[in-house]
Scaffold this motif. Sequence first.
Motif, mmCIF file in Angstrom:
data_model
loop_
_atom_site.group_PDB
_atom_site.id
_atom_site.type_symbol
_atom_site.label_atom_id
_atom_site.label_comp_id
_atom_site.label_asym_id
_atom_site.label_seq_id
_atom_site.Cartn_x
_atom_site.Cartn_y
_atom_site.Cartn_z
ATOM 1 N N LYS A 1 0.690 -1.064 -0.146
ATOM 2 C CA LYS A 1 0.038 -0.191 -0.065
ATOM 3 C C LYS A 1 1.006 1.315 -0.055
ATOM 4 C CE LYS A 1 -4.613 1.001 1.781
ATOM 5 N NZ LYS A 1 -5.404 0.643 2.602
ATOM 6 N N TRP A 2 1.888 1.451 0.943
ATOM 7 C CA TRP A 2 2.684 2.642 0.991
ATOM 8 C C TRP A 2 3.851 2.848 -0.067
ATOM 9 C CZ3 TRP A 2 -0.579 4.904 3.351
ATOM 10 C CH2 TRP A 2 -1.325 4.369 4.374
ATOM 11 N N LEU A 3 3.618 1.867 -0.869
ATOM 12 C CA LEU A 3 4.583 2.110 -2.083
ATOM 13 C C LEU A 3 3.459 2.447 -3.633
ATOM 14 C CD1 LEU A 3 6.809 -1.121 -1.898
ATOM 15 C CD2 LEU A 3 7.463 1.431 -1.779
ATOM 16 N N VAL A 4 2.461 1.767 -3.639
ATOM 17 C CA VAL A 4 1.592 2.029 -4.784
ATOM 18 C C VAL A 4 1.021 3.362 -4.848
ATOM 19 C CG1 VAL A 4 -0.282 0.992 -6.081
ATOM 20 C CG2 VAL A 4 1.053 -0.631 -4.793
ATOM 21 N N ILE A 5 0.379 3.731 -3.527
ATOM 22 C CA ILE A 5 -0.203 5.020 -3.421
ATOM 23 C C ILE A 5 0.577 6.219 -3.948
ATOM 24 C CG2 ILE A 5 -1.403 6.762 -1.935
ATOM 25 C CD1 ILE A 5 -2.642 4.211 -0.593
ATOM 26 N N PRO A 6 1.841 6.520 -3.080
ATOM 27 C CA PRO A 6 2.615 7.473 -3.703
ATOM 28 C C PRO A 6 3.080 7.256 -5.025
ATOM 29 C CG PRO A 6 3.657 6.263 -1.816
ATOM 30 C CD PRO A 6 2.391 5.775 -2.064
ATOM 31 N N GLY A 7 3.191 6.071 -5.476
ATOM 32 C CA GLY A 7 3.669 5.707 -6.810
ATOM 33 C C GLY A 7 2.661 6.429 -7.810
ATOM 34 N N PHE A 8 1.367 6.087 -7.865
ATOM 35 C CA PHE A 8 0.337 6.831 -8.684
ATOM 36 C C PHE A 8 0.219 8.485 -8.427
ATOM 37 C CE2 PHE A 8 -1.882 2.386 -9.240
ATOM 38 C CZ PHE A 8 -1.728 2.521 -10.601
ATOM 39 N N LEU A 9 0.683 8.604 -7.291
ATOM 40 C CA LEU A 9 0.575 10.176 -6.968
ATOM 41 C C LEU A 9 1.886 10.892 -8.051
ATOM 42 C CD1 LEU A 9 -1.037 11.979 -5.312
ATOM 43 C CD2 LEU A 9 0.812 12.077 -3.655
ATOM 44 N N VAL A 10 2.876 10.245 -7.897
ATOM 45 C CA VAL A 10 4.218 10.518 -8.562
ATOM 46 C C VAL A 10 3.926 10.511 -9.901
ATOM 47 C CG1 VAL A 10 6.679 10.102 -9.295
ATOM 48 C CG2 VAL A 10 5.820 10.260 -6.824
ATOM 49 N N ALA A 11 3.339 9.450 -10.590
ATOM 50 C CA ALA A 11 3.121 9.124 -11.915
ATOM 51 C C ALA A 11 2.194 10.373 -12.578
ATOM 52 C CB ALA A 11 2.683 7.798 -12.143
ATOM 53 N N ILE B 1 6.436 4.237 -11.570
ATOM 54 C CA ILE B 1 6.145 2.993 -12.210
ATOM 55 C C ILE B 1 6.774 2.004 -11.405
ATOM 56 C CG2 ILE B 1 6.504 1.588 -14.211
ATOM 57 C CD1 ILE B 1 4.409 3.545 -14.648
ATOM 58 N N SER B 2 8.015 2.154 -10.953
ATOM 59 C CA SER B 2 8.842 1.032 -10.171
ATOM 60 C C SER B 2 8.129 0.991 -8.769
ATOM 61 C CB SER B 2 10.304 1.356 -10.104
ATOM 62 O OG SER B 2 10.336 2.411 -9.122
ATOM 63 N N MET B 3 7.620 1.965 -8.208
ATOM 64 C CA MET B 3 6.852 1.904 -6.890
ATOM 65 C C MET B 3 5.235 0.909 -7.144
ATOM 66 S SD MET B 3 7.348 5.673 -5.511
ATOM 67 C CE MET B 3 6.959 5.765 -3.880
ATOM 68 N N ILE B 4 4.938 0.924 -8.555
ATOM 69 C CA ILE B 4 3.806 0.572 -8.430
ATOM 70 C C ILE B 4 3.614 -0.918 -9.028
ATOM 71 C CG2 ILE B 4 1.400 0.575 -9.743
ATOM 72 C CD1 ILE B 4 2.122 3.655 -10.141
ATOM 73 N N ILE C 1 -5.091 10.638 -16.735
ATOM 74 C CA ILE C 1 -6.621 10.491 -16.296
ATOM 75 C C ILE C 1 -6.497 8.932 -15.831
ATOM 76 C CG2 ILE C 1 -8.963 9.554 -16.995
ATOM 77 C CD1 ILE C 1 -8.456 12.409 -18.998
ATOM 78 N N VAL C 2 -5.680 8.127 -16.657
ATOM 79 C CA VAL C 2 -5.443 6.610 -16.311
ATOM 80 C C VAL C 2 -4.856 6.370 -14.991
ATOM 81 C CG1 VAL C 2 -4.359 4.590 -16.898
ATOM 82 C CG2 VAL C 2 -5.570 5.845 -18.595
ATOM 83 N N ALA C 3 -3.815 7.464 -14.564
ATOM 84 C CA ALA C 3 -3.228 7.354 -13.354
ATOM 85 C C ALA C 3 -3.954 7.869 -12.161
ATOM 86 C CB ALA C 3 -1.738 8.273 -13.509
#
Length: 458
Positions: free
Chosen positions: A319-329, A359-362, A438-440
């Motif tokens: 969770k704590w990798l994917v959420i910020p990952g999408f925020l950055v992307a 992308i690497s975080m997600i 929009i996809v991100a």
Amino acid sequence: MLALLISGFIGMFSETALNVALSDLMELLSITPATAQWLTTAYLLTLGILVPVSGLLLQWFTTRQLFVVALVFSILGTLTAALAPNFEVLLVARVIQAIGTGIMLPLMFNTILVVFPAEKRGAAMGIIGLVIMVAPAVGPTIAGLLIQNLSWHWIFWLSLPFLIVSLICGILFMQNVSTITKPKIDILSMVLSTLGFGGIVFGFSSAGEGEHGFASTKVIAAIAVGVVALILFSLRQLSMKKPMLNLRAFKYPMFVIGLITVLICMMIILSSMLVLPIYLQQGMGLSAFSAGLLMLPGGIINGLLSPVMGRLFDKYGPKWLVIPGFLVAGATLWFFSGITAASASALIIVLHSCLMIGISMIMMPAQTNGLNQLPREFYPDGTAIMNTLQQVAGAIGTALAVSIMSSGTSSYLKTAANPNPVDALTAGVQDAFVFGMIVAVIGFVLAFFIKRVNVKSD
């Protein structure tokens, strides 16, 4: 693992190296961007058709047998591409290469799931990520250098010795790890799967061609046939005792969320990796080598972060990798949507690097967490479902990005007072990056539902 990783690396290298060569190929072979896109699309189409069958292949043939067959197809396809005199032969070569990759990808993931215990799987997937992500990173740069000094054929000549070394490694050291159960082959399932996945990929890819886009009869018919065939395929699989592709894997909620997250990631990465090199060369007037150099730092950062993200995933969960990952992307794609021909090279490098960090975080955490929830007997099906739908999502992502870019370009040319081709392309590219953003955002919302899967080691 070494044999699998080398062949995985070369598969990804030739995929992205060709993206940088597209602008040159359009000129040399006198083809349009929509036609050139078929070099990527035919590859994805073949994978989309073949990968669903891979779950069955993994239960019918040994690891060694599948590995050798995959490598033989990859070598044959690469050699044909290296010798290709025209677009048609190159397209056939891409299909042969894709057959090899279509067998190799599920084999690689399935082997990792079987060989590594659950608590070490994140790190193992991270090493795969390092290899798979460094290949797209160095691909454009090496391709640019080869095109500038030799010719596009050398992209394939360079790959050939590595594939041969990989084949020798596999023959000498590969062990059989999968369980052979030889389930009954259902011809109707195979036909429906081919029509379903093939129809959807073909339909979306054709939308990038011609003036009518998604309103074209060919596009609507192909997608309609694909959707109907997939519905029939799904119903058949659920009614069979031993299905070709066990769709009961969808009963596991974290697998489903992980799968959708990976698909969103794939759409973002493949669409932006197609649009960006075209713009760098045709919009900003850079050479293939310069375009490749600008994309090198981001790819290397992504590759180096992959094992780190794998270890962080093993320790803290997804969770704590994917959420910020999408925020950055998402934020990066928003900045990319303001790109112009006057944008500084440093800005492109920073934005591309940020996108790759996101992308690497997600990617690996979402994928590993999803597959971890499946029982061992579902591994071949889980990897086949994930790999198939990744190809379909990639094809849909690239097709949508190309058609959005084309329609943005043509509408600018129609409405502008003094239309300039570079400004028109800029408008189209900006629209394509807005689509990525929009996809991100959709992925960001979904990421809040991810929960860590607690697994006992097999």
